[in-house]
Design a protein around this motif. Structure first.
Motif, mmCIF file in Angstrom:
data_model
loop_
_atom_site.group_PDB
_atom_site.id
_atom_site.type_symbol
_atom_site.label_atom_id
_atom_site.label_comp_id
_atom_site.label_asym_id
_atom_site.label_seq_id
_atom_site.Cartn_x
_atom_site.Cartn_y
_atom_site.Cartn_z
ATOM 1 N N LYS A 295 45.377 68.579 43.897
ATOM 2 C CA LYS A 295 46.250 69.290 42.656
ATOM 3 C C LYS A 295 45.642 68.900 41.454
ATOM 4 C CE LYS A 295 49.845 66.450 45.521
ATOM 5 N NZ LYS A 295 50.745 65.130 45.491
ATOM 6 N N LYS A 296 44.699 68.455 41.304
ATOM 7 C CA LYS A 296 43.795 68.028 40.215
ATOM 8 C C LYS A 296 44.054 69.934 39.052
ATOM 9 C CE LYS A 296 40.136 66.809 38.019
ATOM 10 N NZ LYS A 296 38.361 66.300 37.712
ATOM 11 N N THR B 50 50.724 71.138 35.238
ATOM 12 C CA THR B 50 51.644 69.857 35.048
ATOM 13 C C THR B 50 52.650 69.818 33.968
ATOM 14 O OG1 THR B 50 49.458 68.619 35.744
ATOM 15 C CG2 THR B 50 50.888 67.381 34.589
ATOM 16 N N ASP B 51 53.459 69.958 34.188
ATOM 17 C CA ASP B 51 54.180 69.311 32.935
ATOM 18 C C ASP B 51 54.152 67.650 32.081
ATOM 19 O OD1 ASP B 51 55.413 70.933 33.446
ATOM 20 O OD2 ASP B 51 57.274 70.274 35.115
ATOM 21 N N TYR B 52 53.713 68.336 30.892
ATOM 22 C CA TYR B 52 54.274 67.396 29.898
ATOM 23 C C TYR B 52 54.818 66.501 28.730
ATOM 24 C CZ TYR B 52 48.900 67.265 31.407
ATOM 25 O OH TYR B 52 48.059 66.759 31.895
ATOM 26 N N THR C 166 53.763 73.312 29.451
ATOM 27 C CA THR C 166 52.799 73.338 30.835
ATOM 28 C C THR C 166 51.555 73.283 31.233
ATOM 29 O OG1 THR C 166 55.111 73.250 32.040
ATOM 30 C CG2 THR C 166 53.190 73.928 33.525
ATOM 31 N N PRO D 11 45.404 70.067 34.090
ATOM 32 C CA PRO D 11 45.629 69.149 33.437
ATOM 33 C C PRO D 11 43.731 69.110 32.978
ATOM 34 C CG PRO D 11 45.744 68.408 35.714
ATOM 35 C CD PRO D 11 45.310 70.073 35.197
ATOM 36 N N TYR E 20 45.063 70.422 29.589
ATOM 37 C CA TYR E 20 44.891 69.701 28.173
ATOM 38 C C TYR E 20 44.155 68.955 27.634
ATOM 39 C CZ TYR E 20 47.364 64.673 26.817
ATOM 40 O OH TYR E 20 46.783 63.884 26.367
ATOM 41 N N LYS F 202 52.472 62.706 31.185
ATOM 42 C CA LYS F 202 52.369 63.794 32.267
ATOM 43 C C LYS F 202 54.877 63.273 32.942
ATOM 44 C CE LYS F 202 48.334 63.673 34.082
ATOM 45 N NZ LYS F 202 47.692 63.036 35.831
ATOM 46 N N THR F 203 55.140 64.317 32.685
ATOM 47 C CA THR F 203 55.731 64.236 33.125
ATOM 48 C C THR F 203 56.480 64.158 34.509
ATOM 49 O OG1 THR F 203 57.440 66.259 32.729
ATOM 50 C CG2 THR F 203 57.298 65.065 30.932
ATOM 51 N N LYS F 204 55.697 64.799 35.359
ATOM 52 C CA LYS F 204 56.078 64.975 37.488
ATOM 53 C C LYS F 204 55.137 63.539 37.231
ATOM 54 C CE LYS F 204 57.680 69.164 37.930
ATOM 55 N NZ LYS F 204 57.962 70.219 38.473
#
Length: 120
Positions: free
Chosen positions: A19-20, A24-26, A87, A90, A93, A118-120
């Protein structure tokens, strides 16, 4: 046990590592100096976007204009607020956040504060 992990623990670690690297959504806010013109503000936002580079998959921004701060930030009682949703991976970002944290030496600092979650 003698300090070794179970198969279940190994599976959890494997999923976490997998998953790393997923996008990712920010969501965050960028506060800019209130005495900058529109072109300077746009350039600062574009500069942040360029820090994310090709890893940036989605970008949305909403400008809220000049708003009072709850307290003075770097001597400014108010700031120009821009809310961004984006998005990216990670690690992309993390590299951009590290760059933003460095002090602006020899140039005017336009972005006076940022905060991203992070939003998720």
């Amino acid at each position: 046990m003698n300090g070794s992990t179970t198969r279940r623990g190994d599976a959890q670690k494997t999923r976490a590592v997998a998953k790393k690297h997923l996008p990712t959504d920010y969501e965050g806010v960028i506060l800019l100096r209130p005495d900058c013109d529109d072109a300077t503000r746009a350039s600062a936002i574009d500069g942040f976007k360029s820090m994310l580079g090709e890893g940036l998959q989605q970008w949305e921004q909403t400008e809220h204009g000049l708003k009072p701060n709850s307290y003075d930030i770097k001597g400014y009682p108010d700031a120009y607020q821009v809310v961004v949703n984006f998005t990216c991976a990670p690690e992309t970002y993390a590299a951009a956040a590290e760059e933003l944290a460095k002090p602006a030496v020899g140039s005017e600092e336009v972005i006076i504060r940022t905060m991203f979650l992070k939003t998720k």
